[in-house]
Design an enzyme around this catalytic site. Sequence first.
Site, PDB file in Angstrom:
ATOM      1  NE  ARG A  26      96.727  52.850  27.707  1.00 16.46           N
ATOM      2  CZ  ARG A  26      96.558  53.022  29.018  1.00 16.46           C
ATOM      3  NH1 ARG A  26      96.876  52.025  29.848  1.00 16.46           N
ATOM      4  NH2 ARG A  26      96.085  54.149  29.499  1.00 16.46           N
TER       5      ARG A  26
ATOM      6  CG  HIS B 191      79.747  43.577   3.683  1.00 19.88           C
ATOM      7  ND1 HIS B 191      79.836  44.949   3.511  1.00 19.88           N
ATOM      8  CD2 HIS B 191      80.974  43.092   3.367  1.00 19.88           C
ATOM      9  CE1 HIS B 191      81.056  45.275   3.128  1.00 19.88           C
ATOM     10  NE2 HIS B 191      81.768  44.163   3.024  1.00 19.88           N
TER      11      HIS B 191
ATOM     12  CG  ASN C  64      87.589  50.174   0.701  1.00 15.85           C
ATOM     13  OD1 ASN C  64      86.931  49.554   1.534  1.00 15.85           O
ATOM     14  ND2 ASN C  64      88.753  50.733   0.981  1.00 15.85           N
TER      15      ASN C  64
ATOM     16  NE  ARG D 269      93.834  47.488   4.183  1.00 14.25           N
ATOM     17  CZ  ARG D 269      94.060  46.988   5.392  1.00 14.25           C
ATOM     18  NH1 ARG D 269      95.161  47.308   6.044  1.00 14.25           N
ATOM     19  NH2 ARG D 269      93.182  46.172   5.950  1.00 14.25           N
TER      20      ARG D 269
ATOM     21  CD  GLU E 193      84.171  41.922   0.389  1.00 18.76           C
ATOM     22  OE1 GLU E 193      85.072  42.239  -0.413  1.00 18.76           O
ATOM     23  OE2 GLU E 193      83.727  42.702   1.254  1.00 18.76           O
TER      24      GLU E 193
ATOM     25  CE  LYS F  10      91.820  42.910   3.430  1.00 18.30           C
ATOM     26  NZ  LYS F  10      90.473  42.852   4.037  1.00 18.30           N
TER      27      LYS F  10
END
Length: 369
Positions: A122, A267, A246, A242, A186, A228
């Site tokens: 967890r 990517h 994208n 946020r 990016e 970011k």
Amino acid sequence: MIRTVTVTLPDHRYDILIGTGLLARIGPLAGSLIRGRRTAIVTDEAVAEHHLPCVLGGFAEEGIRCDHLIMPAGEGTKDWSSLQQVVEWLLSLHLDRLGTVIALGGGVIGDLTGFAASITRRGLACIQVPTTLLAQVDSAVGGKTGINSSQGKNLIGTFHQPSAVICDYASLASLSWRNLRAGYGEVIKYGLLGDADFFDMLDSRQESLRALDDDYLATIIERSCHMKADIVAADTFEHGERATLNLGHTFGHALESATGYAGRLLHGEAVALGCVLAFETSVRMGLCPQKDLLRVRDHIASFGLPTRISQIQGRLPDIGSVLAAMAQDKKIRNGKPQFILVRAIGAAFATSDVDMQLVEEIITASAAS
């Protein structure tokens, strides 16, 4: 000199350390965060060859026990079977909640390892040690973790913030030019979505990336991480602002999915191409001046990054499969894909009010040109 960017969230705070030679100093840099004096490092074959001995040595000097798992390199590793392998390995080590998981590698290893850490017992602490430009400026920061599904990219995952991010930009020297410039996709995104001055700087220093100029690398990583960090702090779980991070991803993720994550489209290449398509959509909708699209397209093309779908290696993706992947995009709202569009360079916004017939026309034209 180490540059530090701090991410401050409502219930968590961590530092992003940026510098050169940090992998060799990882023991003292990360040691205070490892409560149980034990780590489990997940990396891939390519990264292990270049950097694993250095990292193991750095931890050994601090008396920190390290186990390590080496996974295959490539986007194909972000799947269910790999996730199960990492989780079962962590459990087999009897690593308790005082242990720390280290993600040593690029975006694939960072996303996979962060996800595994978030669901094992967890939640185990995770330190991100990104070794690619793409991971250093984006995927290692912000707490998004996940794997790909046959129905789309990054559709399965959690938000699990790291304990720290350690960016040694000396590691970028081990990258191929293709992987380095893919990471730059990016970097460009940050200028295009909210910092026109940053894009101006990038546009004026196009040779600095290939030269691996230290000051330039430190600056673009720091500036990207600052942007970011600020956006993530304001919108940790991507309910609003946020989403602009994208930019280029709605198109890019769909193209990655449609090409089967087979390495034909990396990517960062998909993000760069997606940014061009987002600007084209914005121009066609009367939102953005044509001159901005032309400037962005020229800049991206100057690095050899794709600006048209027709430039993707091998068989081109079927238009229907691209649109189907968009319909499964993780940002979908009320059954409609959410697009990040622009009013100008540095002025992005999120909207679902986009005519999908126009999107199909733009994709078709880009594939045919």
